[in-house]
Design an enzyme around this catalytic site. Sequence first.
Site, PDB file in Angstrom:
ATOM      1  CB  CYS A   1       2.501   1.879   1.898  1.00  0.00           C
ATOM      2  SG  CYS A   1       2.206   3.424   0.995  1.00  0.00           S
TER       3      CYS A   1
ATOM      4  CB  CYS B   1       1.845   7.595   2.715  1.00  0.00           C
ATOM      5  SG  CYS B   1       0.895   6.905   1.352  1.00  0.00           S
ATOM      6  CB  SER B   2       0.280   4.390   6.051  1.00  0.00           C
ATOM      7  OG  SER B   2      -0.659   5.456   6.083  1.00  0.00           O
ATOM      8  CB  CYS B   3      -1.356   2.847   0.310  1.00  0.00           C
ATOM      9  SG  CYS B   3      -1.187   4.523  -0.350  1.00  0.00           S
TER      10      CYS B   3
END
Length: 204
Positions: free
Chosen positions: A107, A110-112
């Site tokens: 991702c 961000c950190s999906c």
Amino acid sequence: MPHDYSHPHSHLPSDPALRVKALETLLVRKGLVDPAALDEIIETYAHKVGPQNGARVVAKIWSDPAFREAMLSDPMPLLREMDLYGRQGEHMVFVENTPEVHNIVVCTLCSCYPWPLLGIPPGWYKSDAYRARAVREPRSVLAEFGVTLPEGQAVRVWDSTAETRYLVVPQRPFDSEGLSEDELAALVSRNSMIGTGLALEPKR
């Protein structure tokens, strides 16, 4: 560079477990968190939500051709039936590793991450280094995880977003015929479903 003791995080212990405990204690004392609700959340993410869910799905994909076809086409109806959807897993896409293509998920913004299937994302997945380098130099990143691909196998990078999250179906190991779905699931690691690992070889 001198340590900035004015930063609020500087008052927390350096050990991650101690930091978590200190924050938990502080939130409970201030009445911001109900201890019973917190215990329920921890129980959920420790035993109900996590990579064991994704591993079960991958094992069924390996062993059931009709299920495989459905999951690679549109997995959401079956994931809803299995109660493996919800927040952070509203729209899933499964991508399958083959001898020709190895998939890896990142991702970049961000950190999906697909929480219902893989649990909480590991720290390295959220790091700036992984998010940048997985796109620019995926083979080098894979090598650092101990994954060396054949020269003719291409690498495809999938960028997860708030709308779409990806899960890699690793290649089924050789010599795994005749194993039950539970035994197959034990060969599927979290990293293999992100693409930074391979399925384990069965012990014979």
